[in-house]
Design an enzyme around this catalytic site. Structure first.
Site, mmCIF file in Angstrom:
data_model
loop_
_atom_site.group_PDB
_atom_site.id
_atom_site.type_symbol
_atom_site.label_atom_id
_atom_site.label_comp_id
_atom_site.label_asym_id
_atom_site.label_seq_id
_atom_site.Cartn_x
_atom_site.Cartn_y
_atom_site.Cartn_z
ATOM 1 N N GLY A 148 0.824 -1.203 0.000
ATOM 2 C CA GLY A 148 0.000 0.000 0.000
ATOM 3 C C GLY A 148 0.857 1.250 0.000
ATOM 4 C CG ASP A 205 -6.254 -12.435 3.994
ATOM 5 O OD1 ASP A 205 -6.684 -11.288 4.259
ATOM 6 O OD2 ASP A 205 -6.953 -13.329 3.486
ATOM 7 C CB THR A 217 -9.353 7.039 8.084
ATOM 8 O OG1 THR A 217 -9.991 7.884 7.122
ATOM 9 C CG2 THR A 217 -10.455 6.293 8.827
ATOM 10 C CE1 TYR A 228 -11.263 2.686 5.570
ATOM 11 C CE2 TYR A 228 -11.871 5.006 5.482
ATOM 12 C CZ TYR A 228 -10.905 4.022 5.569
ATOM 13 O OH TYR A 228 -9.585 4.382 5.660
ATOM 14 C CE LYS A 278 -8.592 2.534 9.466
ATOM 15 N NZ LYS A 278 -7.385 1.651 9.439
ATOM 16 C CD1 TRP A 336 -8.782 13.041 1.474
ATOM 17 C CD2 TRP A 336 -8.267 15.094 0.715
ATOM 18 N NE1 TRP A 336 -9.961 13.727 1.264
ATOM 19 C CE2 TRP A 336 -9.675 14.982 0.797
ATOM 20 C CE3 TRP A 336 -7.723 16.295 0.278
ATOM 21 C CZ2 TRP A 336 -10.541 16.020 0.438
ATOM 22 C CZ3 TRP A 336 -8.578 17.323 -0.075
ATOM 23 C CH2 TRP A 336 -9.964 17.194 -0.002
#
Length: 289
Positions: A10, A35, A100, A124, A128, A149
């Protein structure tokens, strides 16, 4: 110091891996190697790995897909961080977990601090936030770093999509009524080691300084490309509205600017502005192309 990074395929994870190789004894796992939806695999692989700091830069980040696959979202974003925290606590190691700006509802019109109440408006964001709580419930040394972002050279993000579109088309539009702050992965990688050793835990916001809309963000990127001599078909970014995004399933916070006052107070210096970071990114990685 032995460091393990989860999510090296990522954007943040790849930047951390690149920055820390040669400086630390660092080991990384990409999605194929670990995973996070398989909790037994996490326990098995990390249980037999020796480390002082574990950085979790992996998540199920497709905001719309989280709405249609909530079980998967909560397994990866909520349950897995809890397991990681337990493993770290058992090894007397520190967990640094990325979260986030989407844990906020966007109703505020001033930068969100770490003390502001989180109120997510999407699966989401909910998953989180629950993951943050699982991490912090285990050990007070563990650190949750909220970012927004995120952009960087290792995987295309919004900014790269805008530049590509401007290279191929004479018309480029971006949302003008949604506000946050870009966060450069290089800056994240450079600031994080300050928290490896200490007992500083809890929640920390980190983003580049300032705020912008997606339209402003994209326009500045094109301006930087133009300044660096990159050929573009479109030089101006038109405006569209959040309500025009008919294909989106999940709700997004309209305003999710993160305050970095706590970081500045702890470190003694403010993050550089998002404009400086974007200009640096384009000069460093696009001028070569």
């Amino acid at each position: 110091m032995k460091i393990v990074i989860i999510g090296t395929d990522g954007r943040p994870g790849a930047a951390l891996m690149r920055e820390y190789q040669g400086e630390y004894d660092v080991n990384g796992f990409n999605h194929a190697q670990l995973d996070l939806s398989n909790l037994d695999e996490i326990r098995e692989k990390l249980g037999e790995t020796d480390f002082d700091v574990l950085i979790n830069a992996a998540a199920f980040t497709n905001v719309d897909l989280c709405e249609t696959q909530p079980d998967q979202a909560f397994r990866i974003n909520t349950e897995a961080p809890g397991v990681l925290a337990e493993i770290c606590t058992g090894k007397n190691a520190k967990l640094i977990h990325f979260s986030t700006d989407y844990v906020f509802d966007g109703e505020k019109r001033a930068p969100y601090t770490e003390e502001d109440e989180a109120n997510p408006i999407s699966v989401y964001g909910e998953s989180k936030l629950a993951g943050e709580k699982n991490v912090l419930a285990t050990e007070n040394r563990h650190l949750v770093v909220r970012v927004s972002w995120v952009f960087g050279p290792d995987r295309a993000s919004f900014i790269d999509g805008m530049i590509k579109r401007a290279q191929e088309s004479e018309t480029v539009d971006a949302i003008a009524d949604k506000f946050s702050t870009p966060t450069y992965t290089q800056d994240v990688a450079r600031m994080l080691p300050q928290f490896f050793d200490g007992d500083e835990g809890g929640i920390l916001h980190f983003a580049n300084a300032g705020k912008c809309s997606w339209q402003e963000y994209a326009q500045w990127a094109l301006d930087c490309c133009d300044k660096d001599g990159l050929s573009l078909k479109a030089n101006t970014v038109g405006a569209c509205k959040l309500k025009d995004m008919a294909n989106w399933i999940a709700r997004r916070p309209v305003y999710s600017v993160l305050s970095t006052a706590k970081y500045t107070q702890l470190i003694g210096t403010s993050p550089r502005t998002w404009r400086e970071a974007v200009a640096d990114y384009i000069t460093r990685f696009y001028s070569k192309k």
